[in-house]
Design a protein around this motif. Structure first.
Motif, PDB file in Angstrom:
ATOM      1  N   LYS A  46       0.828  -1.210   0.000  1.00 36.22           N
ATOM      2  CA  LYS A  46       0.000   0.000   0.000  1.00 36.22           C
ATOM      3  C   LYS A  46       0.859   1.254   0.000  1.00 36.22           C
ATOM      4  O   LYS A  46       0.665   2.171   0.807  1.00 36.22           O
ATOM      5  N   GLY A  47       1.864   1.274  -0.866  1.00 39.07           N
ATOM      6  CA  GLY A  47       2.675   2.472  -1.011  1.00 39.07           C
ATOM      7  C   GLY A  47       3.857   2.554  -0.074  1.00 39.07           C
ATOM      8  O   GLY A  47       4.789   3.310  -0.324  1.00 39.07           O
ATOM      9  N   ALA A  48       3.837   1.773   1.013  1.00 37.57           N
ATOM     10  CA  ALA A  48       4.975   1.799   1.936  1.00 37.57           C
ATOM     11  C   ALA A  48       5.976   0.729   1.529  1.00 37.57           C
ATOM     12  O   ALA A  48       5.592  -0.321   1.004  1.00 37.57           O
ATOM     13  N   HIS A  49       7.241   1.017   1.756  1.00 38.48           N
ATOM     14  CA  HIS A  49       8.271   0.045   1.410  1.00 38.48           C
ATOM     15  C   HIS A  49       8.884  -0.541   2.667  1.00 38.48           C
ATOM     16  O   HIS A  49       9.306   0.196   3.553  1.00 38.48           O
ATOM     17  N   ILE A  50       8.909  -1.848   2.738  1.00 35.60           N
ATOM     18  CA  ILE A  50       9.550  -2.517   3.869  1.00 35.60           C
ATOM     19  C   ILE A  50      10.857  -3.109   3.357  1.00 35.60           C
ATOM     20  O   ILE A  50      10.842  -4.004   2.503  1.00 35.60           O
ATOM     21  N   PRO A  51      11.993  -2.595   3.839  1.00 33.21           N
ATOM     22  CA  PRO A  51      13.270  -3.101   3.316  1.00 33.21           C
ATOM     23  C   PRO A  51      13.540  -4.515   3.809  1.00 33.21           C
ATOM     24  O   PRO A  51      12.943  -4.947   4.796  1.00 33.21           O
ATOM     25  N   PRO A  52      14.443  -5.229   3.130  1.00 36.34           N
ATOM     26  CA  PRO A  52      14.806  -6.576   3.602  1.00 36.34           C
ATOM     27  C   PRO A  52      15.441  -6.502   4.984  1.00 36.34           C
ATOM     28  O   PRO A  52      15.958  -5.450   5.375  1.00 36.34           O
ATOM     29  N   PRO A  53      15.430  -7.614   5.732  1.00 30.60           N
ATOM     30  CA  PRO A  53      15.832  -7.577   7.142  1.00 30.60           C
ATOM     31  C   PRO A  53      17.211  -6.974   7.399  1.00 30.60           C
ATOM     32  O   PRO A  53      17.392  -6.271   8.379  1.00 30.60           O
ATOM     33  N   ASP A  54      18.172  -7.226   6.514  1.00 30.24           N
ATOM     34  CA  ASP A  54      19.520  -6.740   6.831  1.00 30.24           C
ATOM     35  C   ASP A  54      19.710  -5.272   6.480  1.00 30.24           C
ATOM     36  O   ASP A  54      20.779  -4.718   6.698  1.00 30.24           O
ATOM     37  N   GLU A  55      18.671  -4.615   5.900  1.00 37.82           N
ATOM     38  CA  GLU A  55      18.802  -3.191   5.620  1.00 37.82           C
ATOM     39  C   GLU A  55      17.873  -2.363   6.490  1.00 37.82           C
ATOM     40  O   GLU A  55      17.781  -1.154   6.346  1.00 37.82           O
ATOM     41  N   ARG A  56      17.149  -3.033   7.385  1.00 35.83           N
ATOM     42  CA  ARG A  56      16.251  -2.294   8.252  1.00 35.83           C
ATOM     43  C   ARG A  56      17.029  -1.599   9.357  1.00 35.83           C
ATOM     44  O   ARG A  56      18.069  -2.081   9.796  1.00 35.83           O
ATOM     45  N   ARG A  57      16.469  -0.501   9.816  1.00 31.35           N
ATOM     46  CA  ARG A  57      17.057   0.148  10.979  1.00 31.35           C
ATOM     47  C   ARG A  57      16.728  -0.706  12.194  1.00 31.35           C
ATOM     48  O   ARG A  57      15.591  -1.110  12.382  1.00 31.35           O
ATOM     49  N   ALA A  58      17.712  -0.977  12.997  1.00 27.08           N
ATOM     50  CA  ALA A  58      17.461  -1.872  14.120  1.00 27.08           C
ATOM     51  C   ALA A  58      18.316  -1.482  15.299  1.00 27.08           C
ATOM     52  O   ALA A  58      19.328  -0.801  15.155  1.00 27.08           O
ATOM     53  N   TYR A  59      17.913  -1.897  16.467  1.00 30.02           N
ATOM     54  CA  TYR A  59      18.706  -1.666  17.678  1.00 30.02           C
ATOM     55  C   TYR A  59      19.946  -2.530  17.653  1.00 30.02           C
ATOM     56  O   TYR A  59      19.936  -3.642  17.131  1.00 30.02           O
TER      57      TYR A  59
END
Lengths: 448, 221
Positions: B207-220
């Motif tokens: 729905k227009g939002a992009h979810i990056p692959p796990p290793d490119e996500r911002r994470a703690y």
């Protein structure tokens, strides 16, 4: 013409020469040059052909590929080829929190999900240096033994199917279904439950699930008697398994084979007894062994182990005292207890009410723990448990972060499959199937 | 961190989110933490207690004092660091000596510590059925010269497990009868379990939002 005249003339009869004996006239139906013709087509010669079994074949337990060099019906060399179900579970773990790791490891050996979770969680708990509450330990033991039974039932069922005893397949899967129903009542899922979590278990066992477990413990012995009635005295079953796929103790140790295969060779090595975990030292049970070292012995051992597991489950039900099922430390314990709602298992409504309308701090805590996870002190441990197929080990390494630095699964299917050449070379092709089935490999665990 | 750049786990030790732009709103953007996997491995002072001392004494007596490089006792487990060219020799002694008797090689696994000079570690988990003991032998090699002596002659069970370590980490086991890839396809390039090898995965649009692959996500971290 009289008979004597005929004999004296010795008329050559190409199809049925006759001669007189004291019992009367005897005709020998043979002759011609057929013997010479057949001799020219020698079935046993040194021509070898390569037969490729799998990776798509019902008798190879998933996607196992066997490349056989055949001399007639005899297997001269066999090489297993694996990796078709490699899904990178170990790599994926490094990109998730420690708790999310349960969701991944449970999918490796899909017939033994509870074992994968427990072995992994024991490793994480050793790194964290936390002690799991007693009730959680007993629940883990009950769930593991139920899982062992369901896994052995599949082993019996598929072995039956592969050797032509199709009724056994129906019975095995029928009874496994009862265990999956229990798992569903306990965790909301039939397989791959991620029910065991670092620090305890996801939620307490509901009362109706306890009733189902009691009913199952009462029901199962009759089922086992049925299987024995069906298979143990069956001449075909005996012929197909006795003396087939022989592997003695020294062979097992060299190749690293553990579990029912090792115990069927005569060595009573069971980590539940020899290196206890989860409080197994407090349970009264036997480790069955056999001296056959063949597929037949492995079949008997699995039946006996189901009986012993039933004993452990019954004792576990008696040991079950009320109490927490997760460590007290709120920095590790999952904040929400799950509850069964109208649309399945989810966060309990009480918890949602609490974090959404009563306590901002509880909301922050929930959010932090679920998204960030907890930190695990740096170091490495190896935790091993007795899975249905043998030693299931986890080498867990932490760099002090919120995610595993490295997790390696020592899966018994992977190690045991190395024994295929030792079991099958020199035997018949049909025995490759019986021998492979007696190892009970699960490719999800083997390839991870 | 620029978009699309793969962020290896464990290397980022600054801030909380792994974000270098204004994205770290945690207030800990300037926090720098020590990296426990980067430093030298320090020996635990002896005596170590229990059967650990017996094992060490037996090894030193049979193979010389220099066989043991570093000894670590952590969380009740003994780790003996040895040289990569002495693995087979040590395993042979561990298996055959009557006071050691480690009959079973339970597990062989690799670990990659990218910030160490000898970044590729191989851990052998040995089990003594006679004495009901466990010990971990560990050896380390550099990525430029990743050669470890194979223990397949002592423990045939290490065959597939060493192949897996070769496949996943690129450690070459000298003396292995058939060192080929085992889980990955034969023509695969790279060694996937190394820490600088990306996890992979694709961006998912919803729905227009992009979810990056796990290793490119911002994470703690």
């Amino acid at each position: 013409m009289t008979a004597t005249d005929h004999t004296a003339e010795e008329v050559f009869d190409a199809f049925a020469p006759e001669r007189d004996t004291t019992e009367g006239r005897v005709y020998t139906v043979t002759g011609g040059d057929w013997d010479e013709l057949v001799a020219a087509v020698d079935p046993v010669n040194d021509e070898r052909i390569i037969v490729n079994l799998g990776p798509q074949h019902p008798s190879t337990h998933g996607v196992l590929r066997l490349v056989c060099e055949m001399e007639g019906e005899t297997v001269r060399s066999i090489r297993p080829v694996i990796g078709y179900l490699h899904t990178g579970i170990e790599k994926n773990l490094e990109y998730r929190t420690w708790t999310q790791g349960c969701t991944f490891v449970t999918r490796a050996d899909y017939l033994a999900p509870i074992f994968n979770e427990t072995g992994y969680c024991l490793g994480v708990e050793k790194l964290l240096d936390v002690t799991v509450p007693e009730r959680a330990n007993v629940i883990r033991v009950i769930m593991m033994e139920l899982n062992r039974i369901s896994s052995h039932l599949v082993a019996l069922a598929t072995t039956g199917m592969e050797l032509g005893a199709l009724s056994m397949m129906i019975y095995g899967f029928r009874d496994r279904e009862k265990i999956l129903d229990i798992f569903e009542a306990v965790s909301g899922l039939r397989m791959n439950m991620a029910y065991v979590r670092p620090g305890g278990v996801a939620q307490d066992i509901p009362d109706d699930a306890l009733r189902m477990i009691r009913d199952f413990v009462d029901y199962m012995p009759q089922g086992l008697d049925d299987y024995e009635g069906l298979l143990t005295g069956n001449a075909i079953w005996q012929e197909r398994t006795q003396g087939v796929a022989y592997l003695d103790v020294s062979g097992c140790l060299a190749i690293g084979v553990t579990g029912p295969v090792l115990r069927a060779a005569g060595l009573g090595w069971d980590l539940r007894k020899t290196m206890p975990y989860c409080g197994y030292e407090d349970y009264d049970f036997e480790v069955p062994t056999h001296n056959g070292a063949d597929a037949w012995a492995r079949y008997l051992i699995r039946l006996e182990e189901i009986r012993e597991s039933l004993k452990i489950i019954a004792q576990g039900l008696d040991k079950l005292e009320p109490g927490p099922v997760m460590v007290e430390d709120k920095k590790i314990a999952w904040p929400a207890q799950l509850a069964l709602g109208a649309d399945g298992m989810g966060n309990s409504l009480n918890h949602i009410r609490h974090i959404m309308s009563q306590s901002m701090e509880a909301l922050i805590h929930h959010f932090k723990l679920v998204t960030e996870g907890f930190r695990v002190p740096a170091g490495q441990v190896y935790s091993a448990i007795e899975g249905p197929r043998g030693e299931l080990g986890f080498h867990v390494v932490s760099d002090g972060g919120t995610r595993p630095f490295r997790v390696h699964m020592r899966d018994p299917s992977f190690v045991n499959l190395q024994a295929i050449p030792a079991l099958a070379e020199g035997g018949l092709l049909a025995d490759v199937i019986a021998g492979g089935a007696s190892l009970d490999p699960v490719m999800g665990g083997c390839d991870r | 961190m620029s978009e699309g750049e793969v962020q290896p786990v464990g290397m980022q030790q600054k801030g909380l989110f792994g974000a270098t732009d204004a994205g770290d709103t945690s207030g800990f953007g300037g926090l720098v933490r020590a990296n426990p996997t980067a430093g030298e491995i320090v020996s635990t002072p002896e005596p170590l207690g229990g059967y650990f001392d017996e094992i060490l004494a037996a090894l030193r007596e049979l193979l010389g004092d220099d066989v043991v490089r570093v000894v670590v006792v952590d969380r009740g487990e003994l780790t003996i660091h040895i040289a990569p060219d002495r693995t087979a020799e040590v395993c042979q002694t561990m298996r055959d000596d009557e006071s050691l008797r480690f009959e079973l090689c339970s597990s062989v696994s690799g670990v990659d510590y990218p910030e160490q000079a000898n970044r590729l570690h191989v851990a052998y988990h040995l089990t003594s059925m006679t004495y009901r003991r466990r010990v971990r032998l560990e050896t380390s090699v550099s990525a430029e010269h990743p050669v470890v002596t194979s223990v397949t002659k002592v423990y045939p069970t290490a065959d597939w497990q060493e192949r897996e370590v070769y496949d996943m980490f690129g450690v070459v086991f000298e003396g292995h009868p058939h060192l080929t890839r085992i889980l990955m396809p034969d023509d695969w390039e790279g060694h996937p379990q190394r820490r600088d090898y990306p996890l992979g995965g694709i961006d998912v649009e919803y729905k227009g939002a992009h979810i990056p692959p796990p290793d490119e996500r911002r994470a703690y971290r």
